[in-house]
Design an enzyme around this catalytic site. Sequence first.
Site, mmCIF file in Angstrom:
data_model
loop_
_atom_site.group_PDB
_atom_site.id
_atom_site.type_symbol
_atom_site.label_atom_id
_atom_site.label_comp_id
_atom_site.label_asym_id
_atom_site.label_seq_id
_atom_site.Cartn_x
_atom_site.Cartn_y
_atom_site.Cartn_z
ATOM 1 N N HIS A 104 0.969 -1.252 0.149
ATOM 2 C CA HIS A 104 0.072 0.286 -0.121
ATOM 3 C C HIS A 104 1.004 1.152 0.186
ATOM 4 O O HIS A 104 2.074 1.100 0.411
ATOM 5 C CB HIS A 104 -0.972 0.159 1.154
ATOM 6 C CG HIS A 104 -0.477 0.037 2.690
ATOM 7 N ND1 HIS A 104 -0.020 -1.597 2.964
ATOM 8 C CD2 HIS A 104 0.174 0.717 3.452
ATOM 9 C CE1 HIS A 104 0.616 -1.230 4.077
ATOM 10 N NE2 HIS A 104 0.573 -0.043 4.478
ATOM 11 N N HIS A 106 0.653 5.325 1.154
ATOM 12 C CA HIS A 106 -0.133 6.315 2.041
ATOM 13 C C HIS A 106 -0.133 7.626 1.039
ATOM 14 O O HIS A 106 0.868 8.144 0.477
ATOM 15 C CB HIS A 106 0.629 6.551 3.185
ATOM 16 C CG HIS A 106 0.709 5.197 4.252
ATOM 17 N ND1 HIS A 106 -0.157 5.283 5.255
ATOM 18 C CD2 HIS A 106 1.557 4.430 4.277
ATOM 19 C CE1 HIS A 106 0.218 4.166 6.019
ATOM 20 N NE2 HIS A 106 1.373 3.568 5.384
HETATM 21 P P1 AMP Z 1 1.566 0.381 7.492
HETATM 22 O O1 AMP Z 1 2.048 0.696 8.781
HETATM 23 O O2 AMP Z 1 2.383 1.180 6.325
HETATM 24 O O3 AMP Z 1 1.668 -1.104 7.149
HETATM 25 O O4 AMP Z 1 0.037 1.078 7.207
HETATM 26 C C1 AMP Z 1 -0.982 0.313 7.624
HETATM 27 C C2 AMP Z 1 -2.154 1.273 7.635
HETATM 28 O O5 AMP Z 1 -3.149 0.618 7.854
HETATM 29 C C3 AMP Z 1 -1.999 2.102 8.849
HETATM 30 O O6 AMP Z 1 -1.956 3.480 8.496
HETATM 31 C C4 AMP Z 1 -3.355 1.831 9.788
HETATM 32 O O7 AMP Z 1 -3.850 3.162 10.213
HETATM 33 C C5 AMP Z 1 -4.164 0.958 9.032
HETATM 34 N N1 AMP Z 1 -4.933 0.190 9.658
HETATM 35 C C6 AMP Z 1 -4.359 -0.866 10.416
HETATM 36 N N2 AMP Z 1 -4.954 -1.766 10.903
HETATM 37 C C7 AMP Z 1 -6.253 -1.042 10.505
HETATM 38 C C8 AMP Z 1 -7.684 -1.621 11.122
HETATM 39 N N3 AMP Z 1 -7.893 -2.623 11.771
HETATM 40 N N4 AMP Z 1 -8.799 -0.767 10.699
HETATM 41 C C9 AMP Z 1 -8.361 0.500 9.917
HETATM 42 N N5 AMP Z 1 -7.183 0.821 9.537
HETATM 43 C C10 AMP Z 1 -6.206 0.023 9.899
#
Ligand code: AMP
Length: 135
Positions: A104, A106
């Site tokens: 992903h 951001h």
């Molecule tokens: P990363 O830390 O780059 O892997 O990003 C993962 C993203 O997913 C983070 O910005 C989190 O806010 C989002 N995220 C992780 N778990 C959840 C969840 N259970 N519900 C909604 N967003 C999530």
Amino acid sequence: MERPYDGHTNCLFCRWIRAGKAVETLDTVAAFDDGFPVTAGHLLIVPLRHTADWLFMTRREISDSETLIRALVEKIRLRDPSVTGFNIGTNIGASAGQTVFHAHIHLIPRRDGDTASPEGGVRGVVDGKRGYHPS
Ligand code: AMP
Ligand code: ZN
């Protein structure tokens, strides 16, 4: 009989894709609202195919991501004139802060004053290293 590809059962983003939570899609990729947004409007651009991180994304997925990000940037700017900048980035590997192991990118809208001293931006991935002072 061939089973339709249904992604990885235990993957959060595969579940979001299956549940139709995308706010936008473009061919091989989709955008989702981040559940814990850094700023209002924080989005995640995700390939529909399960793959661990940006380094495993195909050129097509990367190209579609760029097209989608540019379209989203235009949309956000039109909708919210207080947005005056963006951070775009991806974490690769747990050491670099990745917590969801489905690739992903951001897209984080930024507004004047959303943090006291924004200088250095993505350098802030390591505590205390965002600002710098060349002599
Ligand atoms: P990363 O830390 O780059 O892997 O990003 C993962 C993203 O997913 C983070 O910005 C989190 O806010 C989002 N995220 C992780 N778990 C959840 C969840 N259970 N519900 C909604 N967003 C999530
Ligand atoms: Zn997945």
